[in-house]
Design an enzyme around this catalytic site. Structure first.
Site, PDB file in Angstrom:
ATOM      1  N   SER A   1       4.365   1.864   8.366  1.00 55.26           N
ATOM      2  CA  SER A   1       4.040   0.876   7.338  1.00 55.26           C
ATOM      3  C   SER A   1       5.272   0.402   6.587  1.00 55.26           C
ATOM      4  O   SER A   1       6.154   1.194   6.240  1.00 55.26           O
ATOM      5  CB  SER A   1       3.065   1.471   6.323  1.00 55.26           C
TER       6      SER A   1
ATOM      7  N   ASP B   1      -0.443  -7.473   0.822  1.00 50.32           N
ATOM      8  CA  ASP B   1       0.165  -6.160   1.071  1.00 50.32           C
ATOM      9  C   ASP B   1       1.676  -6.311   0.938  1.00 50.32           C
ATOM     10  O   ASP B   1       2.417  -6.232   1.911  1.00 50.32           O
ATOM     11  CB  ASP B   1      -0.222  -5.644   2.453  1.00 50.32           C
TER      12      ASP B   1
ATOM     13  N   HIS C   1       0.811  -1.212   0.000  1.00 51.27           N
ATOM     14  CA  HIS C   1       0.000   0.000   0.000  1.00 51.27           C
ATOM     15  C   HIS C   1       0.848   1.267   0.000  1.00 51.27           C
ATOM     16  O   HIS C   1       0.319   2.366  -0.184  1.00 51.27           O
ATOM     17  CB  HIS C   1      -0.971   0.006   1.190  1.00 51.27           C
TER      18      HIS C   1
END
EC number: 3.4.21.-
Length: 457
Positions: free
Chosen positions: A347, A266, A238
């Site tokens: 992330s 992901d 992402h």
């Protein structure tokens, strides 16, 4: 990843469990086994555990230094034992987990006659009503339904090996039951748990360092990798699409996304330019970098630490494997659920247990002030998806299987799916080999073909 759509504050609340159907155990109960047979401690050297990791384990799990070192060693051994028992038990295997201050390993089976085998391997045995394969089949049906249409108000579902159930977290029992109806699964195998969780993606080369996408958003490096002669790093899908350019922690030109999948999974990797050298390190944020020695996956209950560019170094435990989670952008399957906190910008960053790479940060709920739940994308499937080699202190973990698999088995004790510790010996093709770095054997990683992992003796 930092972006406006991901800055909503997630609510964290307790869960009230609602049984959708009774679990029939067919007369089977847990087996109170004798203490497992003693086994040799795994080769986790004191030097491989950074002060930063130990300090974070002490802070986040309430351990002193000796207890933290002992726990990591026990968890490493547990991962190896669990992998071997999963293979030998086959369809009778029902999952594994560690628990307690000493990370005691429990392995579940549907066959009471296998309890002795489990105990002899060094674990506690538990007999349950349903196999892991059966629950994975239920979860697969839920995943398929979610891919067709993401469920409303159903953020997370997973196999709970401790409860021998599939658990579906939902905003209400009605929302959970509606999802089960669409998926057409056996409700007698599923528990719906009320949850206010609202997961969202969080938005030298060194794990945990910041990088910037197209001069705007920020994410974190997962692990250094190579693909042939090309250097790069693994991160979250992402964070960027194929072609997205990146600048490094020093804001200098760094690389370009070569592969990216989100949602569904992901996963992503970035190829870096010649100014960036991959290192087998994870940023310890002022407390010493952590060396990456391999990628042996840990079991449920094991400790795990995370490095990210927003909140630095935090630890917790693995709660469930092979979890599915729904973000506003769609459903992600195959992630691992943890009690580690994280915030936007973390992330893509590193999850590591001891010296073993576990995965890259995907998303979660909560924050590092009040606590929360996070999810990571396991590293081994990411490496395999893109044909990458993890950069380790031993020279790298190969992930490219041979293009033409051998048609005849050469014989020997080496076997796919087995967790090998550094120093272990196997036979293969009439020769004996010594393991150079800890890993779980994958198809194509034969001792004769991967000198980074095996040395002929």
């Amino acid at each position: 990843m930092e972006r406006t759509t991901l800055r909503r504050r997630a609510l964290v609340a307790g869960t009230a469990t609602v049984a959708v159907g009774a679990l029939a155990l067919a007369g089977l109960t847990g087996v109170a086994s004798a203490d497992p047979a003693a086994t040799a401690a795994p080769p986790v050297s004191a030097d491989s555990l950074s002060p930063g990791m130990l300090a974070a384990l002490e802070r986040d799990l309430g351990l002193d230094e000796d207890a933290a070192r002992s726990r990591i060693a026990n968890e490493y051994r547990a991962a190896a034992v669990a992998a071997g028992l999963e293979k030998s038990l086959g369809a009778r295997y029902a999952g594994a987990r560690v628990s307690g201050a000493k990370a005691t390993l429990t392995v579940a089976t549907t066959d009471a006659s296998e309890a002795a085998r489990i105990t002899e391997a060094g674990a506690r045995a538990e007999v349950v009503g349903h196999s892991l394969d059966r629950f994975e089949g239920v979860k697969k049906s839920l995943d398929k339904a979610a891919l067709d249409k993401a469920p409303k108000n159903v953020p997370v579902w997973y196999v709970d090996v401790a409860a021998n159930r599939v658990v579906v977290n939902a905003a209400s029992p009605a929302a959970g039951q509606a999802f089960l109806k669409v998926a057409g699964v056996d409700r007698g195998l599923v528990t719906v748990a009320r949850s206010a969780e609202q997961p969202r993606a969080l938005a030298d080369i060194r794990g945990g360092d910041a990088y910037y996408m197209n001069g705007s958003g920020r994410c974190s490096v997962g692990f250094s990798v190579t693909r042939g002669t090309q250097n790069g790093f693994a991160t979250a899908g992402h964070c960027g699409r194929v072609g997205t350019t990146t600048n490094g922690v020093n804001q200098q030109a760094q690389g370009t996304f070569q592969g990216s999948t989100f949602p569904g999974r992901d996963i992503a990797w970035v190829a870096t330019n010649a100014n960036w050298t991959p290192r087998p390190l994870v940023n310890g944020y002022g407390r010493g970098d952590v060396t990456v020695a391999g990628s042996t996956a840990s079991v449920v209950g094991a400790s795990v630490c995370r490095s990210g560019s927003t909140t630095g170094w935090h630890c917790g435990t693995i709660q469930q494997l092979n979890t599915s989670v729904t973000y506003p952008e769609g459903t992600i399957s195959g992630v691992t659920r943890t009690s580690v906190c994280a915030e936007p910008g973390d992330s893509g960053g590193s999850y590591i247990s001891g010296s073993q790479a576990q995965g890259v940060t995907s998303g979660g709920s909560g924050n590092c002030s009040s606590g929360g739940t996070t999810y990571f994308q396991p590293i081994n499937p990411l490496l395999q998806a893109y044909g990458l080699t993890l950069v380790t202190s031993g020279g790298g973990t190969p992930t490219d299987p041979p293009t033409t698999p051998p048609t005849d088995s050469p014989g020997g004790t080496w076997a796919v799916g087995t967790a090998y510790a550094a120093g272990a010996t196997v036979t293969y093709g009439g020769a004996t080999y010594r393991c150079l770095q800890a890993h779980t054997a994958q198809p194509g990683w034969t001792p004769a073909d991967v000198p980074a992992l095996w040395q002929r003796v």
